[in-house]
Design a protein around this motif. Structure first.
Motif, mmCIF file in Angstrom:
data_model
loop_
_atom_site.group_PDB
_atom_site.id
_atom_site.type_symbol
_atom_site.label_atom_id
_atom_site.label_comp_id
_atom_site.label_asym_id
_atom_site.label_seq_id
_atom_site.Cartn_x
_atom_site.Cartn_y
_atom_site.Cartn_z
ATOM 1 N N ASN A 184 2.835 14.674 -8.115
ATOM 2 C CA ASN A 184 3.986 15.853 -8.149
ATOM 3 C C ASN A 184 4.128 15.907 -9.759
ATOM 4 O O ASN A 184 4.375 17.192 -10.142
ATOM 5 C CB ASN A 184 5.326 15.217 -7.624
ATOM 6 N N VAL A 185 4.054 14.933 -10.704
ATOM 7 C CA VAL A 185 4.283 15.088 -11.758
ATOM 8 C C VAL A 185 2.851 15.886 -12.615
ATOM 9 O O VAL A 185 3.052 16.816 -13.173
ATOM 10 C CB VAL A 185 4.223 13.720 -12.831
ATOM 11 N N MET A 186 1.674 15.812 -12.062
ATOM 12 C CA MET A 186 0.644 16.114 -12.539
ATOM 13 C C MET A 186 0.874 17.811 -11.848
ATOM 14 O O MET A 186 0.403 18.743 -12.892
ATOM 15 C CB MET A 186 -0.694 15.709 -11.947
ATOM 16 N N GLY B 28 3.790 6.003 -5.229
ATOM 17 C CA GLY B 28 3.308 6.097 -6.785
ATOM 18 C C GLY B 28 2.527 7.033 -6.910
ATOM 19 O O GLY B 28 2.731 8.099 -7.662
ATOM 20 N N MET B 29 1.513 7.289 -6.140
ATOM 21 C CA MET B 29 0.482 8.100 -6.267
ATOM 22 C C MET B 29 1.217 9.688 -6.021
ATOM 23 O O MET B 29 0.961 10.470 -6.610
ATOM 24 C CB MET B 29 -0.823 7.858 -5.320
ATOM 25 N N THR B 30 1.745 9.605 -5.045
ATOM 26 C CA THR B 30 2.571 10.889 -4.801
ATOM 27 C C THR B 30 3.390 11.480 -5.805
ATOM 28 O O THR B 30 3.373 12.714 -6.183
ATOM 29 C CB THR B 30 3.283 10.867 -3.231
ATOM 30 N N ILE C 169 0.846 -1.383 0.007
ATOM 31 C CA ILE C 169 -0.078 -0.054 0.113
ATOM 32 C C ILE C 169 0.920 1.050 0.123
ATOM 33 O O ILE C 169 0.621 2.287 -0.697
ATOM 34 C CB ILE C 169 -1.266 0.023 1.186
ATOM 35 N N MET C 170 1.941 1.195 0.669
ATOM 36 C CA MET C 170 2.672 2.354 0.873
ATOM 37 C C MET C 170 3.540 2.348 -0.493
ATOM 38 O O MET C 170 3.645 3.657 -0.973
ATOM 39 C CB MET C 170 3.939 1.947 1.839
#
Lengths: 124, 367
Positions: free
Chosen positions: B92-94, B86-88, B80-81
């Motif tokens: 950041n890219v977005m 990955g989401m973080t 999950i971490m």
């Protein structure tokens, strides 16, 4: 500013490291118990220690006492982050001379607040 | 004369024999009952023995299952971490892409404004009525009057920040894994202790005469040692409050209080305790409080004898593992001498030291 994060739980280490990175600190060393933390402290200079209490081999309280009892590290800021919330625990932590105390589960705000408080008191 | 004496002896002996028979008559029913009891108790003892052995066989399995649970939850938490990381990263890219789009948009808007100015200048300098310039000015005027892009950018940033906060909160919620693992370790510790006790009972049965009464016990092999809990570990676990699952886990038996509704109760209790502590301690032990404050802020240390510990620590070589006995001795000496008056004052404030305290209480202590 280099942090030493000491916790036997890889999950907790990662959470604390992640929080520190969010606060803008990227120099972070990790140890899984007090004994390994002491080795790390001997190997490289660290500015701030965040330690759990319950750990095998050497717990966080013992680590704090060892840090305080060792000349070069005696002034190192130590923040205890633990599930222990009994008043007796707090008293023992005070006697061991931890700089501040956070109970798990914590919020990033609380962690940041404590780190800032310690840093302010060290700078004063 | 001698005959009389012989007869007297004979009579005495016969009296003794009579008494013996009388006793025998009384004892025989008791012995019969005893035999019946032994007959009845033998299957029960066999059953107890079998039960202990069966349970002892199951305990390693229980420990192994708990070990698998803690390992699986730790692994799942880690996964999950990874996803959160990955989401973080994607956020950041977005965020960076959004900023780039915003920059390009404002540049384009600036260019459009320039074109509009040119069109306006052309229309007011001899090109009045030019259908192309008139059309350009109309389009640009319409676009500029309906420009909601700044609001959209602000909303998007707000949403991304909200998602970032959510991911951070998910990450922090995963602290529950550490707390539940500690609880499982505490349960495993209890199981290990019970196993040790049962092993002891079984050993006692096997080595005692009960083992002879209970048929087959002697031939039973001793219970297989639990690889998750060797007997040496049990002793160590008792001393250090740790238990071996998929790794050695130190635990706080009260850790479960940090979760769920207990967490809120704890917070409330701490709030109450904090108020009580402040009103009592500050009034009664004013001289002691600054000592505590100084001690926790690091400004001036409380008078704590640390020479012993310092000497002990400096004796530690980088290659030497830290010995628990050394540490115990080290801290035993500190605990004897390291009793700041303030700490005693905390004990004397009429509040049970075993009470739980909240983060607020702790904050008050460390102010």
């Amino acid at each position: 500013m280099k942090f030493l994060v000491v916790d036997d739980s890889p999950t907790m280490r990662r959470i604390v490291v992640n929080a520190l990175q969010t606060f803008g600190y990227d120099q972070i060393v990790e140890a899984q118990d007090g004994a390994e933390a002491l080795e790390k402290l001997k190997a490289e200079p660290v500015n701030f220690v965040i330690t759990d209490w319950n750990m095998p081999n050497m717990n966080g309280l013992e680590l704090t006492k060892a840090i305080r009892g060792n000349g070069p590290t005696s002034g190192l800021p130590v923040l205890m982050v633990t599930t222990r919330g009994l008043k007796q625990d707090i008293i023992e932590a005070l006697q061991a001379k931890v700089n501040n105390y956070v109970v798990k589960p914590f919020t990033p705000q609380v962690l940041k607040e404590k780190i800032d408080l310690i840093m302010q008191s060290m700078a004063a | 004369m001698a005959k009389d004496r012989d007869i007297q002896v004979l009579l005495t002996k016969s009296e003794e024999l009579k008494a013996l028979f009388t006793l025998g008559q009384r004892v025989i029913p008791f012995l019969e009952e005893l035999f019946i009891f032994v007959r009845e108790v033998t299957p029960a003892l066999e059953e107890i023995n079998t039960s202990i052995q069966d349970n002892l066989k199951r305990i390693p399995k229980a420990s192994k299952q708990l070990s698998k649970v803690t390992e699986a939850t730790e692994l799942a938490t880690n996964e999950i971490m990874d996803i959160i990381d990955g989401m973080t990263y994607k956020l950041n890219v977005m965020n960076q892409n959004m900023k780039d789009v915003q920059t390009r948009y404002y540049a384009l808007q600036h260019a459009c404004s320039s074109v509009a100015e040119i069109a306006k200048a052309g229309l007011s300098n001899g090109q009045m009525g030019n259908p192309y310039l008139t059309k350009i000015e109309a389009i640009l005027n319409e676009e500029s009057s309906n420009d909601t892009s700044s609001v959209l950018f602000a909303n998007s940033e707000s949403v991304m920040e909200s998602v970032r906060t959510d991911t951070n909160n998910i990450m922090l919620s995963l602290q529950v894994q550490d707390i539940t693992t500690q609880q499982i370790a505490a349960v495993n510790h209890v199981i290990e202790t019970v196993q040790g006790k049962l092993n002891g009972i079984l050993g006692y049965i096997q080595n005692s005469e009960v083992g002879i009464i209970v048929g087959g016990v002697q031939s039973q092999p001793p219970a297989a040692p639990n690889k998750y809990m060797p007997s040496e570990d049990l002793q160590r676990s008792s001393a250090s409050n740790s238990s071996t699952l998929h790794r050695e886990i130190a635990f706080d038996p009260e850790a479960v209080d940090s979760l769920g509704s207990a967490k809120l109760d704890r917070q409330n209790q701490v709030d109450d305790l904090l108020n009580a502590f402040h009103s009592n301690s500050l009034a009664l032990h004013e001289a002691d409080i600054p000592e505590v404050d100084d001690a926790v802020s690091g400004a001036s240390p409380v008078e704590v004898s640390v020479e012993t510990s310092a000497a002990a620590l400096t004796e530690l070589d980088a290659d030497d593992p830290v010995d628990t006995t050394d540490i115990d001795a080290l801290f035993a000496s500190m605990q004897v001498s390291a009793q700041p008056e303030s700490a005693t004052a905390i004990h004397d404030d009429g509040i049970d030291p075993m009470d739980e305290v909240s983060q607020d209480d702790i904050d008050a202590l460390f102010k």
